[in-house]
Design a protein around this motif. Structure first.
Motif, PDB file in Angstrom:
ATOM      1  N   ASN A 179       1.046  -1.158   0.117  1.00 16.97           N
ATOM      2  CA  ASN A 179      -0.001   0.163   0.212  1.00 16.97           C
ATOM      3  C   ASN A 179       0.854   1.075   0.320  1.00 16.97           C
ATOM      4  N   LEU A 180       2.029   1.632   0.549  1.00 16.93           N
ATOM      5  CA  LEU A 180       2.701   2.509   1.032  1.00 16.93           C
ATOM      6  C   LEU A 180       3.985   2.855   0.335  1.00 16.93           C
ATOM      7  N   VAL A 181       4.062   1.792  -1.196  1.00 10.96           N
ATOM      8  CA  VAL A 181       5.211   1.516  -1.978  1.00 10.96           C
ATOM      9  C   VAL A 181       4.840   3.263  -3.068  1.00 10.96           C
ATOM     10  N   SER A 182       3.660   2.750  -3.681  1.00 12.80           N
ATOM     11  CA  SER A 182       2.890   4.290  -4.114  1.00 12.80           C
ATOM     12  C   SER A 182       3.147   5.134  -4.094  1.00 12.80           C
ATOM     13  N   GLY A 183       3.685   5.343  -2.625  1.00 11.56           N
ATOM     14  CA  GLY A 183       3.527   7.205  -2.207  1.00 11.56           C
ATOM     15  C   GLY A 183       1.958   7.355  -1.813  1.00 11.56           C
ATOM     16  N   PRO A 184       0.624   7.068  -1.490  1.00 12.32           N
ATOM     17  CA  PRO A 184      -0.448   7.307  -1.413  1.00 12.32           C
ATOM     18  C   PRO A 184       0.077   8.365  -0.815  1.00 12.32           C
ATOM     19  N   ARG A 185      -1.251   9.091  -0.806  1.00  9.42           N
ATOM     20  CA  ARG A 185      -1.549  10.753   0.267  1.00  9.42           C
ATOM     21  C   ARG A 185      -2.408  10.341   1.311  1.00  9.42           C
ATOM     22  N   LEU A 186      -3.175   9.410   1.259  1.00  4.92           N
ATOM     23  CA  LEU A 186      -4.488   8.785   2.253  1.00  4.92           C
ATOM     24  C   LEU A 186      -4.418   7.294   2.093  1.00  4.92           C
ATOM     25  N   VAL A 187      -3.994   6.858   3.336  1.00  8.86           N
ATOM     26  CA  VAL A 187      -4.249   5.539   3.811  1.00  8.86           C
ATOM     27  C   VAL A 187      -5.567   5.193   4.553  1.00  8.86           C
ATOM     28  N   PHE A 188      -6.324   4.077   3.996  1.00  6.48           N
ATOM     29  CA  PHE A 188      -7.523   3.657   4.865  1.00  6.48           C
ATOM     30  C   PHE A 188      -7.255   2.778   5.525  1.00  6.48           C
ATOM     31  N   MET A 189      -7.294   2.137   7.065  1.00  4.52           N
ATOM     32  CA  MET A 189      -7.166   0.999   7.970  1.00  4.52           C
ATOM     33  C   MET A 189      -8.083   0.620   8.821  1.00  4.52           C
ATOM     34  N   ASP A 190      -8.570  -0.392   8.154  1.00  2.99           N
ATOM     35  CA  ASP A 190      -9.339  -1.387   9.057  1.00  2.99           C
ATOM     36  C   ASP A 190      -8.771  -1.976   9.935  1.00  2.99           C
ATOM     37  N   GLU A 191      -9.269  -2.049  11.511  1.00  9.70           N
ATOM     38  CA  GLU A 191      -8.305  -2.625  12.272  1.00  9.70           C
ATOM     39  C   GLU A 191      -6.809  -3.498  11.907  1.00  9.70           C
ATOM     40  N   PRO A 192      -5.758  -2.377  11.645  1.00 11.92           N
ATOM     41  CA  PRO A 192      -4.795  -3.437  10.692  1.00 11.92           C
ATOM     42  C   PRO A 192      -3.572  -4.296  11.630  1.00 11.92           C
ATOM     43  N   THR A 193      -4.713  -3.882  13.055  1.00 14.74           N
ATOM     44  CA  THR A 193      -3.305  -5.015  14.062  1.00 14.74           C
ATOM     45  C   THR A 193      -4.456  -5.952  14.625  1.00 14.74           C
ATOM     46  N   GLY A 194      -5.450  -5.593  14.371  1.00 15.32           N
ATOM     47  CA  GLY A 194      -6.658  -6.788  14.768  1.00 15.32           C
ATOM     48  C   GLY A 194      -6.268  -8.678  14.493  1.00 15.32           C
ATOM     49  N   GLY A 195      -5.818  -8.476  13.670  1.00 14.19           N
ATOM     50  CA  GLY A 195      -5.969 -10.390  13.301  1.00 14.19           C
ATOM     51  C   GLY A 195      -4.673 -10.564  14.255  1.00 14.19           C
ATOM     52  N   LEU A 196      -4.252 -10.561  14.863  1.00 11.42           N
ATOM     53  CA  LEU A 196      -2.688 -10.406  14.648  1.00 11.42           C
ATOM     54  C   LEU A 196      -2.399 -11.492  16.609  1.00 11.42           C
ATOM     55  N   ASP A 197      -0.865 -12.031  16.950  1.00 10.11           N
ATOM     56  CA  ASP A 197      -1.176 -12.838  18.195  1.00 10.11           C
ATOM     57  C   ASP A 197      -0.739 -11.281  19.581  1.00 10.11           C
ATOM     58  N   VAL A 198      -1.252 -10.318  20.254  1.00 12.07           N
ATOM     59  CA  VAL A 198      -0.951  -9.700  21.363  1.00 12.07           C
ATOM     60  C   VAL A 198       0.688  -9.267  21.121  1.00 12.07           C
ATOM     61  N   SER A 199       2.008 -10.218  21.285  1.00  8.18           N
ATOM     62  CA  SER A 199       2.922  -9.791  20.892  1.00  8.18           C
ATOM     63  C   SER A 199       3.160  -9.417  19.522  1.00  8.18           C
ATOM     64  N   VAL A 200       2.063 -10.203  18.522  1.00  8.23           N
ATOM     65  CA  VAL A 200       2.861  -9.761  16.703  1.00  8.23           C
ATOM     66  C   VAL A 200       2.055  -7.908  16.821  1.00  8.23           C
ATOM     67  N   GLN A 201       1.171  -7.400  17.497  1.00  9.69           N
ATOM     68  CA  GLN A 201       0.372  -6.608  17.531  1.00  9.69           C
ATOM     69  C   GLN A 201       1.647  -5.511  17.579  1.00  9.69           C
ATOM     70  N   ALA A 202       1.832  -5.856  19.388  1.00 12.12           N
ATOM     71  CA  ALA A 202       2.927  -4.185  19.323  1.00 12.12           C
ATOM     72  C   ALA A 202       3.796  -3.983  19.215  1.00 12.12           C
ATOM     73  N   LYS A 203       4.277  -4.738  18.338  1.00  7.41           N
ATOM     74  CA  LYS A 203       5.720  -4.686  17.355  1.00  7.41           C
ATOM     75  C   LYS A 203       4.914  -3.957  15.480  1.00  7.41           C
ATOM     76  N   LEU A 204       3.967  -4.219  15.187  1.00 10.18           N
ATOM     77  CA  LEU A 204       3.504  -4.249  13.975  1.00 10.18           C
ATOM     78  C   LEU A 204       2.768  -2.311  14.345  1.00 10.18           C
ATOM     79  N   LEU A 205       2.611  -2.376  15.911  1.00  8.31           N
ATOM     80  CA  LEU A 205       2.041  -1.109  16.134  1.00  8.31           C
ATOM     81  C   LEU A 205       3.064   0.278  15.611  1.00  8.31           C
ATOM     82  N   ASP A 206       4.240  -0.518  16.012  1.00 12.50           N
ATOM     83  CA  ASP A 206       5.846   0.226  16.674  1.00 12.50           C
ATOM     84  C   ASP A 206       6.053   0.978  14.499  1.00 12.50           C
TER      85      ASP A 206
END
Ligand code: ADP
Ligand code: MG
Length: 272
Positions: A179-206
């Motif tokens: 999604n980011l490679v094309s240099g978008p100006r506006l990104v919509f995100m629906d629960e981007p960390t929602g489907g992941l294990d808690v330990s993985v969520q923290a890293k992705l959030l960072d």
């Protein structure tokens, strides 16, 4: 310039950047069932707007309306493009819609499979998006794909693997790179960390925070997780049963919630 791209130029005060999105009176019904009702706000360049609320409160409905994925029952969404032209999202010509979707917007789904091509290699997933933006040179596409894999912390030697061979966290990072490679100006995100294990969520959030802030992206972020909202969003909209009950700066809403529903949310009774 295509004739149908000319709608109107957004007015702005001197020295002030005009809004990227202007949302007015947005409502959506699924048949008789309320999705969301009478929602209005502006999104400013470089702003991360969080939409929070418990499950079923209308967050995804609102996000999908904003991204033009289906038309509202009533209300308008205006988007100011890279050239400074303002478009009504629901009366775009097909050509303009495609251009905006490919080159100006991104959409990160909760489940990576909804935003990736699972049978195409990781490099192909990123390259495809570059080609949609006009890149043709194989060497450049490959080196840009490698660069983005590195930025989302995926080892270079995984470039030819399909996403099916990746862990959930890696798939989500690949979706973000695509999604980011094309240099978008506006990104919509629906629960981007929602489907992941808690330990993985923290890293992705960072990682997400670092990318979003580093690129100065404008984001509309849906999450039921107030920790995610606090870390990523500048401003919050709190939804309940399809309506906005409270909005304001993230810290202000989360530290000093005014509406009883927000107070319940913050005390975590309604989370999960
Ligand atoms: P959230 O993302 O906050 O969980 P949604 O936007 O998915 O909330 O849902 C808001 C309301 O709209 C809910 O009552 C939900 O049942 C309803 N809804 C969502 N999608 C559909 C659909 N495709 N058909 C019928 N009702 C739907
Ligand atoms: Mg949802």
């Amino acid at each position: 310039m295509m004739p149908d791209e000319i709608s109107r130029r957004t007015e702005a005060l001197p020295g002030e950047e005009p809004a990227l999105l202007q949302v007015e009176g947005l409502s959506h019904y699924y048949g008789e069932r309320l999705g969301c009702r009478d929602i209005s706000f502006d999104l400013w360049p470089g702003e991360v707007l969080g939409i929070v609320g418990e499950s079923g409160s209308g967050k995804s409905t609102l996000l999908n309306l904003l991204a033009g994925r289906f038309p509202p029952s009533s209300g308008t969404i205006r988007y100011r493009d890279a050239e400074g032209l303002t478009h009504d999202i629901n009366s775009l010509s097909e050509a303009v819609r495609r251009r905006i979707l490919r080159t100006e917007w991104g959409f990160v789904h909760q489940h990576p499979r909804d935003g990736l091509r699972m049978r195409v290699s990781a490099g192909g997933n990123i390259g495809e998006r570059l080609m949609a933006c006009g890149s043709r040179h194989y060497g450049n596409i490959r080196s840009t794909a490698l660069d983005w894999l590195e930025r989302v912390e995926i080892a270079a030697d995984r470039i030819d693997d399909r996403p099916t061979a990746y862990s959930g966290g890696m798939q989500q990072r690949l979706q973000i790179a695509r999604n980011l490679v094309s240099g978008p100006r506006l990104v919509f995100m629906d629960e981007p960390t929602g489907g992941l294990d808690v330990s993985v969520q923290a890293k992705l959030l960072d990682l997400l925070r670092q990318l979003v802030r580093g690129l100065g992206l404008s984001v509309v972020l849906v999450t039921h997780d107030l920790a995610v909202a606090r870390l990523l969003a500048h401003r919050l909209i709190v939804m309940r049963r399809g309506e906005v009950v409270e909005s304001g700066l993230s810290d202000q809403v989360l530290d000093d919630p005014h509406h009883p529903y927000t107070q319940l949310l913050v005390s975590s009774i309604l989370q999960g």
